[in-house]
Design an enzyme around this catalytic site. Sequence first.
Site, PDB file in Angstrom:
ATOM      1  N   HIS A 521       0.867  -1.168   0.000  1.00  0.00           N
ATOM      2  CA  HIS A 521       0.000   0.000   0.000  1.00  0.00           C
ATOM      3  C   HIS A 521       0.909   1.224   0.000  1.00  0.00           C
ATOM      4  O   HIS A 521       1.222   1.768   1.053  1.00  0.00           O
ATOM      5  CB  HIS A 521      -0.896   0.021   1.239  1.00  0.00           C
ATOM      6  CG  HIS A 521      -1.668  -1.245   1.443  1.00  0.00           C
ATOM      7  ND1 HIS A 521      -2.320  -1.551   2.614  1.00  0.00           N
ATOM      8  CD2 HIS A 521      -1.885  -2.299   0.616  1.00  0.00           C
ATOM      9  CE1 HIS A 521      -2.900  -2.738   2.501  1.00  0.00           C
ATOM     10  NE2 HIS A 521      -2.653  -3.204   1.296  1.00  0.00           N
TER      11      HIS A 521
HETATM   12  C1  LIG Z   1       0.768  -9.332  -1.616  1.00  0.00           C
HETATM   13  C2  LIG Z   1      -0.208  -8.196  -1.783  1.00  0.00           C
HETATM   14  C3  LIG Z   1      -1.380  -8.156  -1.022  1.00  0.00           C
HETATM   15  C4  LIG Z   1      -2.271  -7.112  -1.176  1.00  0.00           C
HETATM   16  N1  LIG Z   1      -3.438  -7.121  -0.469  1.00  0.00           N
HETATM   17  C5  LIG Z   1      -4.307  -6.107  -0.597  1.00  0.00           C
HETATM   18  C6  LIG Z   1      -5.541  -6.140   0.108  1.00  0.00           C
HETATM   19  O1  LIG Z   1      -5.850  -7.083   0.829  1.00  0.00           O
HETATM   20  N2  LIG Z   1      -6.385  -5.085  -0.046  1.00  0.00           N
HETATM   21  C7  LIG Z   1      -6.072  -4.009  -0.830  1.00  0.00           C
HETATM   22  O2  LIG Z   1      -6.878  -3.079  -0.912  1.00  0.00           O
HETATM   23  N3  LIG Z   1      -4.932  -4.001  -1.550  1.00  0.00           N
HETATM   24  C8  LIG Z   1      -4.049  -5.010  -1.443  1.00  0.00           C
HETATM   25  N4  LIG Z   1      -2.893  -5.001  -2.177  1.00  0.00           N
HETATM   26  C9  LIG Z   1      -2.642  -3.858  -3.065  1.00  0.00           C
HETATM   27  C10 LIG Z   1      -3.327  -4.032  -4.406  1.00  0.00           C
HETATM   28  O3  LIG Z   1      -2.830  -5.148  -5.060  1.00  0.00           O
HETATM   29  C11 LIG Z   1      -3.123  -2.767  -5.224  1.00  0.00           C
HETATM   30  O4  LIG Z   1      -3.706  -1.679  -4.530  1.00  0.00           O
HETATM   31  C12 LIG Z   1      -3.778  -2.824  -6.592  1.00  0.00           C
HETATM   32  O5  LIG Z   1      -3.435  -3.975  -7.290  1.00  0.00           O
HETATM   33  C13 LIG Z   1      -3.364  -1.583  -7.365  1.00  0.00           C
HETATM   34  O6  LIG Z   1      -3.934  -1.594  -8.655  1.00  0.00           O
HETATM   35  P1  LIG Z   1      -3.217  -0.791  -9.818  1.00  0.00           P
HETATM   36  O7  LIG Z   1      -3.981  -0.999 -11.053  1.00  0.00           O
HETATM   37  O8  LIG Z   1      -2.966   0.600  -9.375  1.00  0.00           O
HETATM   38  O9  LIG Z   1      -1.764  -1.466  -9.917  1.00  0.00           O
HETATM   39  P2  LIG Z   1      -1.368  -2.965 -10.273  1.00  0.00           P
HETATM   40  O10 LIG Z   1      -2.442  -3.898  -9.923  1.00  0.00           O
HETATM   41  O11 LIG Z   1      -0.033  -3.188  -9.667  1.00  0.00           O
HETATM   42  O12 LIG Z   1      -1.218  -2.945 -11.836  1.00  0.00           O
HETATM   43  C14 LIG Z   1      -0.227  -2.164 -12.468  1.00  0.00           C
HETATM   44  C15 LIG Z   1       0.187  -2.863 -13.741  1.00  0.00           C
HETATM   45  O13 LIG Z   1       1.020  -1.988 -14.485  1.00  0.00           O
HETATM   46  C16 LIG Z   1       2.048  -2.752 -15.091  1.00  0.00           C
HETATM   47  N5  LIG Z   1       3.173  -1.859 -15.412  1.00  0.00           N
HETATM   48  C17 LIG Z   1       4.020  -1.245 -14.550  1.00  0.00           C
HETATM   49  N6  LIG Z   1       4.910  -0.514 -15.230  1.00  0.00           N
HETATM   50  C18 LIG Z   1       4.630  -0.652 -16.541  1.00  0.00           C
HETATM   51  C19 LIG Z   1       5.203  -0.126 -17.719  1.00  0.00           C
HETATM   52  N7  LIG Z   1       6.254   0.680 -17.690  1.00  0.00           N
HETATM   53  N8  LIG Z   1       4.649  -0.490 -18.905  1.00  0.00           N
HETATM   54  C20 LIG Z   1       3.579  -1.332 -18.950  1.00  0.00           C
HETATM   55  N9  LIG Z   1       3.010  -1.859 -17.863  1.00  0.00           N
HETATM   56  C21 LIG Z   1       3.516  -1.509 -16.659  1.00  0.00           C
HETATM   57  C22 LIG Z   1       2.392  -3.797 -14.057  1.00  0.00           C
HETATM   58  O14 LIG Z   1       3.048  -4.896 -14.625  1.00  0.00           O
HETATM   59  C23 LIG Z   1       1.017  -4.129 -13.499  1.00  0.00           C
HETATM   60  O15 LIG Z   1       0.427  -5.206 -14.167  1.00  0.00           O
HETATM   61  C24 LIG Z   1      -1.989  -6.050  -2.072  1.00  0.00           C
HETATM   62  C25 LIG Z   1      -0.831  -6.111  -2.855  1.00  0.00           C
HETATM   63  C26 LIG Z   1       0.048  -7.160  -2.718  1.00  0.00           C
HETATM   64  C27 LIG Z   1       1.268  -7.210  -3.569  1.00  0.00           C
END
Ligand SMILES: Cc1cc2nc3c(=O)[nH]c(=O)nc-3n(C[C@H](O)[C@H](O)[C@H](O)COP(=O)(O)OP(=O)(O)OC[C@H]3O[C@@H](n4cnc5c(N)ncnc54)[C@H](O)[C@@H]3O)c2cc1C
Length: 592
Positions: A521
Site C-alpha cells: 500500500h
Molecule cells: C501481496 C499483496 C497483497 C495485497 N493485499 C491487498 C488487500 O488485501 N487489499 C487491498 O486493498 N490491496 C491489497 N494489495 C494492493 C493491491 O494489489 C493494489 O492496490 C492494486 O493492485 C493496485 O492496482 P493498480 O492498477 O494501481 O496497480 P497494479 O495492480 O499493480 O497494476 C499495475 C500494472 O502496471 C504494469 N506496469 C508497470 N509498469 C509498466 C510499464 N512501464 N509499462 C507497462 N506496464 C507496466 C504492471 O506490470 C502491473 O500489471 C496487495 C498487494 C500485494 C502485492
Amino acid sequence: MKHMKAVDVVIAGGGWTGLAMARELTARTSLSVLVLERGPDRKFADYAANMDEVDYGIRKRMMQNIAEETITHRHALRDVAAPVRQYGSILPGTGVGGSGEHWTGYAERHTPDDFYLATALREKWGASRLPEDLSVQDYPLSYEDLEPYYWRVEQMMGVGGKAGNLNGKIVQGGNPFEGTRSHEFPNPPHKKTYPMALFEQASRELGYHPYTAAAATLTETYTNPDGITRGACQYCGYCMLYGCMVGAKSQPTNTLMPVLRRKSTFTMRANSWVKRVIHRDGNAEGVVYMDEKGEEVMQPAAMVVLASFTPNNARLLLLSKIGEPYDPMTGKGTVGKNFSHTVGGGGTSLAFSKPLNGFMFAGGQSMRLSDFNGFRGIPADSGVLRGGISNTAGGNLRPIGSFGRVPQGETSRNWGSEWKKAAVKYFDKIAMLGVFEMDHLAYKHNYVDLDPTYTDKWGDPLLRITVDWTEHEQRQRAFAAEVAGKIARQAAKISGGRVVGGERGGRASRRYQTAEYATTHVQGGAIMGTAPENSVVNSWLQHWQLPNLWVIGASSFPQNSSSHPTVTSVALTLRAADALIERYVKKPGALA
Ligand SMILES: Cc1cc2nc3c(=O)[nH]c(=O)nc-3n(C[C@H](O)[C@H](O)[C@H](O)COP(=O)(O)OP(=O)(O)OC[C@H]3O[C@@H](n4cnc5c(N)ncnc54)[C@H](O)[C@@H]3O)c2cc1C
C-alpha cells in the site's frame, strides 16, 4: 523505431485500475482502447495448480522481476540510495491483472475524514502541535462524492461484509465508525475462525466494536452486474501471493478481463513495456514502449492513461519530463511528493495447546476493529496524531513460510535440534491478535525522484524512494502494542491460551527497512489536489498541464489511510472514467 496505427486511448498497465478504466471506456463508448502491459498475459486456467509455495510464495513468481527493474532507497537526503535487490517492503506485480492477481482481498473503504485529513488534523490537535514537516493534504473530493463509486466496485468484485452504517443508521455487527453506505454489501461476511471468535469476544468484553472485515473473496456463488458468475471460496488458504484456483478471489482476470475480451474495440498487448509518454505543447501524443522482441515502438493515441501503480506512475512522469519534479529543500514542484506507506504495529501472540487449523482460511477473512482508527481512542497526551485498524492474524498457515514460529525466549537460538522440536510443537498453535495497520502521514522529506546512478534493463534511471519512519510512527507503534496486549490478555483469560510475545516491541524496526514486507500500500508521487501548485492531477485524475493525460491509482492519494487502498483506487478510477466519458470526450480540455 516501429510506428503503430493510432488508437483513441492507450493505457499503460493492465492491473485493477487500468482494466477498470478500459472496461468503462469499451462498455460505454466506441473508442478503441489498447492496454500495454509489461508482463505476460494470464488466464484463469494458469492458476489450476498453483499451490506451489516455493514457486509462488518464496520465489514470488507473480512479482515484478527485480533483476530487470527495481527501486532504490535511502533514508534521508544526505544518504546515497542503494538498489533493492531482494523482494522486500512492497511486492508489486507484473502481468495481466497486476498486483490484483496476488493481492489478499481486504476490500474496505476510506473513512470520511481521510478525505479532509489536513483540515481534520488542524482542527483536532491545533496547527502548533503538528510536526513542522508534515505535508498532509485534503483530497479535492469527499467521501460522499465517492460513495456511489464504492458501491459499484463492491458489486463488481462481489465484496462480502456487514454494513455498520446503512443510510445513517448504525447496524449491529458492522463497523459503527464507517462512512454511510447506501447499500448492504453484495455478499454476507466470512465465517469466523477460532482466533476471530476469540478476538471478537475479548474485544467486546473490553467495550470495543469488532466486525468482520470486508473481503473480495466470495462468500457465496455470485453473479455481478456484468453477468460474471463466480463460485464461493473453498478456504484453501492460497490467496495472498497466489492467483485464485477457483476464481473466488476477485481478480482483474476473473472480473474485468472476461468482459473486455468480448469487446472488438479492446486490445490487450502483453509484454509491452512503456518507457515514455510522448508530448508536445501540452498535449500527450502517445507512448513509446519496448515490445516483446525488445524493439522500440511508437504508439500514437488521442488520450493516454497511466495505470502502472504508484512507483511506476511517478517514474513514467519523471522519465517523460512531464511536470516539475518535487524538491524537498524548496517545497517546489509536485511530481514525486507525498510518498507514503503503511505503519504496521501491535500484534501480540498467543500460544494454544490445540491446533488452530490455520491452513483453512481466505484472504480478508478476519475480525477487525476501528475503535482506534482515525482520532478515536487516542489519549490526548500520547503524541499520536492518527491511529489505525486492528486485526486478527490467525490463519495464513503454509507449510514452509509458517514453520518455525516459536514463542519468544522458548529456545536459546533459532536453529538446531532444540529449536526444531519447538517449531514442530508450536506449528499451527500460535495466533497473533491485534495487528495494527495505521495511517502513515505524509512528510516533506518522504518523496520519490529518479536515481542518479542506477538504471533498469533498458538503461533508464530507477525510481529512488527517500523515506524513513519518524518519532510519530514509533509512538503509533507503542500505542498499538499497548492495545494489542490488552486484547491478547483478555483473550488469554477466556481461552486459557498463553501470551507469548510481541507485546512491547511492536513488529517493525525503528528505521524504514526495504527488506521487511510492510504492505503493498504505497501512495503518492502524482497526487490529486485543488490546484497545479499543490498536485499533479485534479479530482478527475486528469493531469493539470496535459488535459489528455490521466494518471490513475494510489499515486493520486495525498497520503496513506489505514484502510486498504484498492477499493478506493478503483472507485476513483470509475469516477475519472465518468468524467472522461461524459465530459472530456464531448468537450476536450481541462475539466473544472
Ligand atoms: C501481496 C499483496 C497483497 C495485497 N493485499 C491487498 C488487500 O488485501 N487489499 C487491498 O486493498 N490491496 C491489497 N494489495 C494492493 C493491491 O494489489 C493494489 O492496490 C492494486 O493492485 C493496485 O492496482 P493498480 O492498477 O494501481 O496497480 P497494479 O495492480 O499493480 O497494476 C499495475 C500494472 O502496471 C504494469 N506496469 C508497470 N509498469 C509498466 C510499464 N512501464 N509499462 C507497462 N506496464 C507496466 C504492471 O506490470 C502491473 O500489471 C496487495 C498487494 C500485494 C502485492
